[in-house]
Design an enzyme around this catalytic site. Structure first.
Site, short mmCIF file in Angstrom:
data_model
loop_
_atom_site.label_atom_id
_atom_site.label_comp_id
_atom_site.label_asym_id
_atom_site.label_seq_id
_atom_site.Cartn_x
_atom_site.Cartn_y
_atom_site.Cartn_z
CG ASN A 1 -67.54 4.74 -3.28
OD1 ASN A 1 -67.80 5.80 -3.85
ND2 ASN A 1 -66.34 4.47 -2.79
CD GLU B 1 -67.78 5.21 3.67
OE1 GLU B 1 -68.90 4.68 3.78
OE2 GLU B 1 -67.08 5.05 2.65
CB SER C 1 -63.46 2.90 -3.50
OG SER C 1 -62.55 3.91 -3.71
CG HIS D 1 -63.32 5.18 1.73
ND1 HIS D 1 -64.65 5.12 1.36
CD2 HIS D 1 -62.65 5.52 0.61
CE1 HIS D 1 -64.76 5.42 0.08
NE2 HIS D 1 -63.56 5.67 -0.40
C1 LIG Z 1 -64.67 7.25 -5.01
C2 LIG Z 1 -64.59 7.15 -3.54
O1 LIG Z 1 -64.14 6.11 -3.04
C3 LIG Z 1 -65.10 8.19 -2.63
C4 LIG Z 1 -65.07 9.59 -3.11
O2 LIG Z 1 -64.13 10.31 -2.91
S1 LIG Z 1 -66.40 10.07 -3.98
C5 LIG Z 1 -66.02 11.73 -4.45
C6 LIG Z 1 -66.35 12.68 -3.34
N1 LIG Z 1 -66.07 14.01 -3.78
C7 LIG Z 1 -66.98 14.80 -4.35
O3 LIG Z 1 -68.14 14.46 -4.46
C8 LIG Z 1 -66.48 16.14 -4.81
C9 LIG Z 1 -67.54 16.94 -5.49
N2 LIG Z 1 -66.98 18.21 -5.91
C10 LIG Z 1 -66.80 19.26 -5.04
O4 LIG Z 1 -67.12 19.19 -3.86
C11 LIG Z 1 -66.22 20.52 -5.62
O5 LIG Z 1 -66.43 20.53 -6.99
C12 LIG Z 1 -64.67 20.68 -5.33
C13 LIG Z 1 -64.48 20.87 -3.82
C14 LIG Z 1 -63.85 19.50 -5.80
C15 LIG Z 1 -64.16 21.89 -6.08
O6 LIG Z 1 -64.94 22.98 -5.70
P1 LIG Z 1 -65.12 24.25 -6.65
O7 LIG Z 1 -65.87 25.24 -5.87
O8 LIG Z 1 -65.62 23.83 -7.97
O9 LIG Z 1 -63.68 24.67 -6.98
P2 LIG Z 1 -62.72 25.64 -6.24
O10 LIG Z 1 -63.39 26.89 -5.75
O11 LIG Z 1 -61.59 25.79 -7.20
O12 LIG Z 1 -62.25 24.78 -5.01
C16 LIG Z 1 -62.89 24.77 -3.73
C17 LIG Z 1 -61.81 24.44 -2.73
O13 LIG Z 1 -61.27 23.14 -3.04
C18 LIG Z 1 -59.85 23.24 -3.25
N3 LIG Z 1 -59.54 22.22 -4.25
C19 LIG Z 1 -60.15 22.06 -5.44
N4 LIG Z 1 -59.65 20.98 -6.06
C20 LIG Z 1 -58.70 20.47 -5.25
C21 LIG Z 1 -57.83 19.35 -5.34
N5 LIG Z 1 -57.86 18.51 -6.39
N6 LIG Z 1 -56.98 19.12 -4.33
C22 LIG Z 1 -56.95 19.93 -3.26
N7 LIG Z 1 -57.77 20.98 -3.11
C23 LIG Z 1 -58.63 21.25 -4.09
C24 LIG Z 1 -59.63 24.67 -3.65
O14 LIG Z 1 -58.33 25.12 -3.33
C25 LIG Z 1 -60.67 25.43 -2.81
O15 LIG Z 1 -60.18 25.60 -1.49
P3 LIG Z 1 -60.84 26.67 -0.46
O16 LIG Z 1 -62.22 26.19 -0.14
O17 LIG Z 1 -59.93 26.63 0.72
O18 LIG Z 1 -60.88 27.96 -1.20
N1 LIG Z 2 -60.13 8.38 -6.87
C1 LIG Z 2 -60.96 8.58 -5.86
O1 LIG Z 2 -61.83 9.48 -5.93
C2 LIG Z 2 -60.88 7.75 -4.64
C3 LIG Z 2 -60.12 6.60 -4.63
N2 LIG Z 2 -60.04 5.85 -3.49
C4 LIG Z 2 -59.24 4.65 -3.45
O2 LIG Z 2 -57.89 5.04 -3.23
C5 LIG Z 2 -57.02 4.11 -3.89
C6 LIG Z 2 -56.12 4.87 -4.85
O3 LIG Z 2 -56.93 5.54 -5.80
P1 LIG Z 2 -56.35 6.78 -6.64
O4 LIG Z 2 -55.38 7.54 -5.83
O5 LIG Z 2 -57.52 7.45 -7.23
O6 LIG Z 2 -55.60 5.99 -7.79
P2 LIG Z 2 -54.41 6.48 -8.74
O7 LIG Z 2 -54.50 5.66 -9.97
O8 LIG Z 2 -54.41 7.98 -8.82
O9 LIG Z 2 -53.12 6.10 -7.89
C7 LIG Z 2 -52.76 4.80 -7.54
C8 LIG Z 2 -51.26 4.79 -7.36
O10 LIG Z 2 -50.88 3.52 -6.82
C9 LIG Z 2 -49.71 3.14 -7.50
N3 LIG Z 2 -49.46 1.71 -7.35
C10 LIG Z 2 -49.90 0.68 -8.12
N4 LIG Z 2 -49.41 -0.48 -7.64
C11 LIG Z 2 -48.65 -0.18 -6.55
C12 LIG Z 2 -47.86 -0.95 -5.67
N5 LIG Z 2 -47.78 -2.28 -5.78
N6 LIG Z 2 -47.18 -0.31 -4.67
C13 LIG Z 2 -47.27 1.03 -4.53
N7 LIG Z 2 -47.99 1.82 -5.36
C14 LIG Z 2 -48.68 1.22 -6.35
C15 LIG Z 2 -49.97 3.56 -8.93
O11 LIG Z 2 -48.79 3.54 -9.70
P3 LIG Z 2 -48.92 3.29 -11.30
O12 LIG Z 2 -49.77 4.43 -11.81
O13 LIG Z 2 -47.50 3.34 -11.74
O14 LIG Z 2 -49.58 1.95 -11.45
C16 LIG Z 2 -50.50 4.98 -8.69
O15 LIG Z 2 -49.46 5.91 -8.52
C17 LIG Z 2 -57.92 3.06 -4.57
O16 LIG Z 2 -58.08 1.99 -3.69
C18 LIG Z 2 -59.23 3.83 -4.73
O17 LIG Z 2 -60.35 3.01 -4.79
C19 LIG Z 2 -60.70 6.21 -2.33
C20 LIG Z 2 -61.43 7.36 -2.30
C21 LIG Z 2 -61.63 8.20 -3.46
#
Ligand SMILES: CC(=O)CC(=O)SCCNC(=O)CCNC(=O)[C@H](O)C(C)(C)COP(=O)(O)OP(=O)(O)OC[C@H]1O[C@@H](n2cnc3c(N)ncnc32)[C@H](O)[C@@H]1OP(=O)(O)O
Ligand SMILES: NC(=O)C1=CN([C@@H]2O[C@H](COP(=O)(O)OP(=O)(O)OC[C@H]3O[C@@H](n4cnc5c(N)ncnc54)[C@H](OP(=O)(O)O)[C@@H]3O)[C@@H](O)[C@H]2O)C=CC1
Length: 291
Positions: A190, A152, A119, A140
């Protein structure tokens, strides 16, 4: 180069989503994790998530069976040796990611592309420790992977055009859209999203609003699908803190200072949905705000 077999390292919430979409798109997938339980849970969740798609008619039962049959799991990184592309999606800690790439290198093909789903961490720095910085890229995905359209693609300073174009083709075959980001801390999504989440935690810390009032304000006042604190819990508070630390260290600007309350939650092990406690308590039927 043609990509047919994809390795996914880390079977957490991102790893399972990446394996899900790659297998449905027809790629053979090998998933690895340090935890056998995480791999079993990931396979079960992929099955459940594809079932939702089957019940909505967007995927057939035959497509599901074929996709599930394309996914194998292994505790041995050496078994990813025949993959054309390996996407690392392990915990957001640079040392863990470095150890994974170090351990993969002796086993992989000369032309295998290495990618990280990080991320925030520098792609150039991760790549520089491998034997193939030109074949290393940031790949990403957004959470939840099966739903979010964006990937990304982050080019490190040495990433070559062949690697970049091969990854663009994978994104297209997944039915997603790529946006290219230069390799600076936390890239584009991010860089913009995480300071907003951090600011929401400051608003909570300073008593500007409660968890519910902050989330309701942003959902109804800015049309965000989730409030920022709900989204932080969904992403994982450990991941949010790690990203803020990369921004703070990498850009050396106090505006990226992680909120002490975010740090405290992570120190408590309250990491959000994945530990059933964060800004909300998820142990009951419906999430309950904790402040
Ligand atoms: C941190 C990083 O590095 C980068 C990032 O990822 S930042 C995070 C980016 N993501 C966001 O901002 C998500 C924001 N949230 C949303 O868009 C919505 O709340 C959401 C899509 C997650 C859920 O939507 P919702 O309308 O509240 O729920 P819901 O109607 O149950 O689900 C919508 C769809 O998502 C699916 N879904 C929900 N949660 C899911 C999950 N965890 N896994 C897979 N599918 C999922 C549902 O099955 C549904 O599918 P359809 O459109 O085909 O019907
Ligand atoms: N969460 C998010 O919304 C997003 C996350 N990301 C990125 O994706 C990556 C994973 O995040 P996320 O899935 O949320 O994290 P989670 O904590 O859900 O999962 C990480 C997994 O990696 C495992 N792990 C740790 N060390 C090792 C290793 N040496 N070899 C193999 N597996 C290992 C962990 O095991 P254990 O739990 O046993 O340590 C765990 O199962 C991060 O880099 C995060 O920044 C990118 C986009 C969105």
């Amino acid at each position: 180069m043609t990509i047919q077999k994809i390795g996914v390292v880390g079977a957490g919430q991102m790893g399972n989503g990446i394996a899900h979409v790659c297998a449905l798109a027809g790629y053979d997938v090998v998933m690895n994790d340090v935890s056998a339980d995480a791999m079993a849970a990931a396979l079960a969740l992929i099955g459940k998530n594809i079932d939702r798609q089957v019940s909505k008619g967007t995927v057939t039962a035959e497509d599901k069976d074929a996709a599930m049959a394309r996914i194998s799991t292994t505790a041995e990184l050496s078994e990813l040796g025949t993959c054309d592309l390996i996407i690392e999606a392990a915990t957001e800690k640079e040392t863990i990611k470095q150890q994974i790439f170090d351990a993969l290198l002796p086993h992989i093909k000369e032309n295998t592309i290495l990618a990280s789903n990080t991320s925030s961490i520098s792609i150039t720095r991760l790549a520089s420790r491998t034997d193939r910085p030109e074949k290393f890229i940031g790949f990403h995905f957004m959470n939840p992977v099966p739903i979010m359209q964006l990937v990304e693609l982050i080019r490190g300073i040495a990433t070559d055009d062949e690697t970049f174009h091969a990854c663009q083709e994978v994104v297209e075959r997944l039915g997603k859209t790529s946006a290219t980001s230069e390799d600076f801390p936390a890239f584009i999504v991010n860089r913009i999203l995480m300071p907003m989440i951090n600011e929401a935690v400051y608003a909570l810390y300073e008593g500007v609003g409660s968890v519910s009032s902050i989330d309701t304000s942003m959902k109804l006042g800015a049309n965000h699908p989730m409030g920022p604190l709900e989204l932080a819990d969904f992403i994982g508070l450990d991941t949010c803190l790690a990203i803020m630390n990369v921004l703070h260290d990498g850009l050396a600007d106090t505006k990226y200072r992680p909120c002490p309350l975010l740090t405290k939650y992570v120190e408590a092990g309250w990491l959000g949905r994945k530990t059933k406690r964060g800004f909300y308590d998820y142990r009951g039927e419906t999430p309950v705000p904790t402040r």
